[in-house]
Design an enzyme around this catalytic site. Structure first.
Site, PDB file in Angstrom:
ATOM      1  N   HIS A   1      -7.616  -4.329   9.858  1.00 17.45           N
ATOM      2  CA  HIS A   1      -7.282  -4.159   8.435  1.00 17.45           C
ATOM      3  C   HIS A   1      -5.987  -4.878   8.083  1.00 17.45           C
ATOM      4  O   HIS A   1      -5.112  -5.063   8.937  1.00 17.45           O
ATOM      5  CB  HIS A   1      -7.256  -2.683   8.011  1.00 17.45           C
TER       6      HIS A   1
ATOM      7  N   GLU B   1      -9.740  -1.416   4.887  1.00 14.20           N
ATOM      8  CA  GLU B   1     -10.464  -1.082   6.112  1.00 14.20           C
ATOM      9  C   GLU B   1     -11.718  -1.941   6.250  1.00 14.20           C
ATOM     10  O   GLU B   1     -12.170  -2.548   5.269  1.00 14.20           O
ATOM     11  CB  GLU B   1     -10.847   0.405   6.074  1.00 14.20           C
TER      12      GLU B   1
ATOM     13  N   ASP C   1       0.823  -1.217   0.000  1.00 14.23           N
ATOM     14  CA  ASP C   1       0.000   0.000   0.000  1.00 14.23           C
ATOM     15  C   ASP C   1       0.855   1.265   0.000  1.00 14.23           C
ATOM     16  O   ASP C   1       2.088   1.206   0.128  1.00 14.23           O
ATOM     17  CB  ASP C   1      -0.974  -0.006   1.194  1.00 14.23           C
TER      18      ASP C   1
ATOM     19  N   ASN D   1      -7.962  -2.281  13.930  1.00 17.92           N
ATOM     20  CA  ASN D   1      -9.344  -2.534  13.517  1.00 17.92           C
ATOM     21  C   ASN D   1      -9.464  -3.750  12.601  1.00 17.92           C
ATOM     22  O   ASN D   1     -10.504  -3.961  11.982  1.00 17.92           O
ATOM     23  CB  ASN D   1      -9.930  -1.295  12.826  1.00 17.92           C
TER      24      ASN D   1
HETATM   25  C1  GLP Z   1      -0.521   0.371   8.601  1.00 16.62           C
HETATM   26  C2  GLP Z   1      -0.265  -0.467   7.369  1.00 16.62           C
HETATM   27  C3  GLP Z   1      -0.567  -1.941   7.615  1.00 16.62           C
HETATM   28  C4  GLP Z   1       0.079  -2.381   8.914  1.00 16.62           C
HETATM   29  C5  GLP Z   1      -0.466  -1.561  10.056  1.00 16.62           C
HETATM   30  C6  GLP Z   1       0.035  -2.016  11.413  1.00 16.62           C
HETATM   31  O1  GLP Z   1      -1.840   0.739   8.748  1.00 16.62           O
HETATM   32  N1  GLP Z   1      -1.021  -0.047   6.251  1.00 16.62           N
HETATM   33  O2  GLP Z   1      -0.093  -2.720   6.529  1.00 16.62           O
HETATM   34  O3  GLP Z   1      -0.191  -3.755   9.116  1.00 16.62           O
HETATM   35  O4  GLP Z   1      -0.078  -0.221   9.818  1.00 16.62           O
HETATM   36  O5  GLP Z   1       1.247  -1.416  11.739  1.00 16.62           O
HETATM   37  P1  GLP Z   1       2.112  -1.823  13.008  1.00 16.62           P
HETATM   38  O6  GLP Z   1       2.732  -3.144  12.665  1.00 16.62           O
HETATM   39  O7  GLP Z   1       3.123  -0.737  13.143  1.00 16.62           O
HETATM   40  O8  GLP Z   1       1.180  -1.922  14.162  1.00 16.62           O
END
Ligand code: GLP
Length: 258
Positions: free
Chosen positions: A138, A143, A67, A136
């Protein structure tokens, strides 16, 4: 689904990294799907260690990110292109041309999304996709409410995701993104989802043991034949079948298992 509960982040990195390295080594055209966020950092450290020792060859691998924020230039320090460069491309010592990120700035975003899907297909598809999980539920930036059939496209970020990610921005947090769809992610031949800490315990319980529902996009992993969830004790703390997963990990030598 295979669930591996680890003592700590280092163990998560070692076990998930070993699994990913095996899959890439077995592939004639290795393709690794990479994720941003703090959760996969120990995995990248393990992969980098293996590359350095000569145990893993990624010189011919292709890398695809999940992404990108809409409107951020690739050299913006908060862009996911830059995050992947810092956490994957440099530590693994790969040529930047091997690493692909969806464009957040193309003049025609929909055409760029279709091109991104095509370049994944042209590379032979993703052998193994690394995933984190949002609080949440995702994955990527899909989302709650995302279609299980979705492909790479623009999405609006939820207020919760913007709050979770606000720590990276000094001011305005982007409102939109481009993300691989859930259908795109499910096309990967293996999925490895990782999560650390108590903040992720509800999301992990919903993804692994909850009903399969667009309200928890990560629950779609229950429909993938080769999905592995590698978590620390805190992220596993709300799993009802935690003891069973530990037993299965001890008793069953065959991997991957569906
Ligand atoms: C972002 C990314 C996700 C990732 C999430 C969790 O929202 N788009 O791909 O999984 O963060 O991040 P973290 O591992 O820092 O909690």
């Amino acid at each position: 689904m295979e669930v591996i509960i680890c003592q700590n982040e280092d163990e998560v990195g070692r076990i998930a990294g070993e699994r990913i390295a095996q899959i890439l080594t077995a592939s004639s055209r290795p393709v690794l799907g990479v994720a941003t966020g703090s959760s996969p950092l120990a995995i990248y450290a393990e992969l980098a260690r293996r590359v350095k020792n000569g145990d893993l060859d990624v010189s011919k691998a292709q890398f695809f990110a999940l992404d990108e924020y809409l409107g951020l230039q690739p050299d913006d320090p908060n862009s996911y292109a830059e995050t992947i460069r810092r956490t994957v491309t440099v530590p693994l010592g790969v040529d930047p041309v091997q690493v692909h990120t969806p464009s957040g700035t193309a003049s025609d975003i929909m055409a760029a999304c279709a091109d991104y899907e095509r370049s994944i297909r042209d590379a032979g598809g993703v052998d193994v996709q690394i995933l984190g999980i949002g609080s949440n539920g995702h994955i990527g930036f899909n989302e709650p409410g995302s279609s299980f059939a979705s492909r790479t496209r623009m999405k609006t970020l939820t207020a919760r995701t913007r709050e979770d990610n606000a720590r990276f921005f000094s001011g305005f947090v982007p409102t939109h993104c481009v993300t691989q769809g859930l259908g795109t992610i499910m096309d990967a031949r293996h999925l490895v989802l990782t999560a650390l800490g108590a903040k992720k315990a509800d999301a992990i319980a919903a993804a692994v043991e909850g009903p399969v529902s667009a309200m928890c996009p990560a629950s779609i992993l229950q429909f993938h034949r080769f999905a592995t969830v590698v978590v620390d004790e805190a992220a596993a703390s709300k799993l009802q079948l935690a003891d069973y997963y530990r037993d299965a990990d001890q008793l069953e030598p065959a991997r991957p298992q569906d």
